[in-house]
Design a protein around this motif. Structure first.
Motif, PDB file in Angstrom:
ATOM      1  N   THR A 131       0.833  -1.202   0.000  1.00 33.71           N
ATOM      2  CA  THR A 131       0.000   0.000   0.000  1.00 33.71           C
ATOM      3  C   THR A 131       0.869   1.254   0.000  1.00 33.71           C
ATOM      4  O   THR A 131       0.579   2.218  -0.724  1.00 33.71           O
ATOM      5  CB  THR A 131      -0.964  -0.012   1.201  1.00 33.71           C
ATOM      6  N   ILE A 132       1.937   1.232   0.783  1.00 35.82           N
ATOM      7  CA  ILE A 132       2.849   2.391   0.828  1.00 35.82           C
ATOM      8  C   ILE A 132       3.408   2.681  -0.557  1.00 35.82           C
ATOM      9  O   ILE A 132       3.451   3.839  -0.999  1.00 35.82           O
ATOM     10  CB  ILE A 132       3.982   2.154   1.845  1.00 35.82           C
ATOM     11  N   ASP A 133       3.825   1.641  -1.268  1.00 36.17           N
ATOM     12  CA  ASP A 133       4.388   1.803  -2.610  1.00 36.17           C
ATOM     13  C   ASP A 133       3.361   2.383  -3.580  1.00 36.17           C
ATOM     14  O   ASP A 133       3.650   3.323  -4.327  1.00 36.17           O
ATOM     15  CB  ASP A 133       4.912   0.452  -3.110  1.00 36.17           C
ATOM     16  N   LEU A 134       2.149   1.835  -3.548  1.00 36.71           N
ATOM     17  CA  LEU A 134       1.089   2.301  -4.431  1.00 36.71           C
ATOM     18  C   LEU A 134       0.767   3.773  -4.181  1.00 36.71           C
ATOM     19  O   LEU A 134       0.773   4.592  -5.106  1.00 36.71           O
ATOM     20  CB  LEU A 134      -0.175   1.457  -4.219  1.00 36.71           C
ATOM     21  N   ILE A 135       0.517   4.110  -2.939  1.00 39.27           N
ATOM     22  CA  ILE A 135       0.084   5.478  -2.606  1.00 39.27           C
ATOM     23  C   ILE A 135       1.247   6.468  -2.717  1.00 39.27           C
ATOM     24  O   ILE A 135       1.038   7.620  -3.106  1.00 39.27           O
ATOM     25  CB  ILE A 135      -0.576   5.516  -1.212  1.00 39.27           C
ATOM     26  N   GLY A 136       2.454   6.022  -2.421  1.00 35.71           N
ATOM     27  CA  GLY A 136       3.618   6.899  -2.590  1.00 35.71           C
ATOM     28  C   GLY A 136       3.751   7.388  -4.022  1.00 35.71           C
ATOM     29  O   GLY A 136       4.034   8.569  -4.267  1.00 35.71           O
ATOM     30  N   ALA A 137       3.521   6.490  -4.973  1.00 34.18           N
ATOM     31  CA  ALA A 137       3.578   6.888  -6.383  1.00 34.18           C
ATOM     32  C   ALA A 137       2.455   7.877  -6.704  1.00 34.18           C
ATOM     33  O   ALA A 137       2.660   8.844  -7.448  1.00 34.18           O
ATOM     34  CB  ALA A 137       3.476   5.656  -7.279  1.00 34.18           C
ATOM     35  N   ILE A 139       1.111  10.007  -4.660  1.00 32.30           N
ATOM     36  CA  ILE A 139       1.476  11.301  -4.069  1.00 32.30           C
ATOM     37  C   ILE A 139       2.396  12.061  -5.013  1.00 32.30           C
ATOM     38  O   ILE A 139       2.166  13.238  -5.315  1.00 32.30           O
ATOM     39  CB  ILE A 139       2.116  11.113  -2.676  1.00 32.30           C
ATOM     40  N   ARG A 140       3.437  11.396  -5.484  1.00 34.71           N
ATOM     41  CA  ARG A 140       4.395  12.035  -6.395  1.00 34.71           C
ATOM     42  C   ARG A 140       3.685  12.568  -7.642  1.00 34.71           C
ATOM     43  O   ARG A 140       3.900  13.713  -8.060  1.00 34.71           O
ATOM     44  CB  ARG A 140       5.485  11.040  -6.789  1.00 34.71           C
TER      45      ARG A 140
END
Length: 164
Positions: A131-137, A139-140
């Motif tokens: 989830t962190i990876d998905l949402i981090g992208a 955000i960017r």
């Protein structure tokens, strides 16, 4: 959930925040469609195309967020009445100028970014790197889109602040 090696109790908070983000994206998507259909004036061609690009991106994110909830073995929220009740965003009328539309979208971007950061925080607490990876992208990407829209509404004589 055993195959994911995640604590179901901890991941429940992540799913709750993902469902709010899903609601936010549904209202955002509809607002983009509204503005795409109703833009008029000298900026019509530019913004009509940009809003379409943005709602195409939003609909992909809607699907990915819902699929992430399913991957975590929960049910995504899927009723528009629930989205209206849960979302950090609100519906919008259609009669705005081009600048007003862009400013409304920038305001929504701030709310969506805040929600994304909530998702990342609870996902981090649950050791949920997917989830962190998905949402981090996300955000960017949304930060970049926000910068571009903000540059569009700036007056030509304005400049970005320099670091001294």
């Amino acid at each position: 959930m055993e195959y994911l090696n995640l604590d179901r109790e901890k991941i429940t908070l992540t799913v709750e925040e993902l469902n709010i983000l899903l609601a936010d994206y549904h209202l955002y998507y509809q607002k983009l469609r509204n503005f795409h259909w109703n833009i008029i004036g000298k900026s019509f061609f530019d913004l009509h195309e940009k809003f379409e690009e943005m709602y195409d991106d939003a609909v992909l994110k809607i699907d990915e967020i819902a699929e992430r909830v399913l991957t975590l073995r929960f049910q995504p929220t899927s009723n528009f009445s629930d989205y209206l009740a849960m979302s950090n965003l609100s519906e919008s009328k259609s009669e705005f100028t081009d600048c007003e539309m862009v400013k409304i979208l920038l305001e929504d971007h701030g709310k969506i970014l805040t929600q994304m950061r909530k998702v990342v925080k609870v996902a981090d607490d649950a050791d949920d790197e997917g989830t962190i990876d998905l949402i981090g992208a996300y955000i960017r990407e949304l930060e970049k889109t926000s910068w571009m829209l903000d540059a569009w509404v700036m007056k030509t004589q304005q400049t970005h602040k320099e670091i001294k």
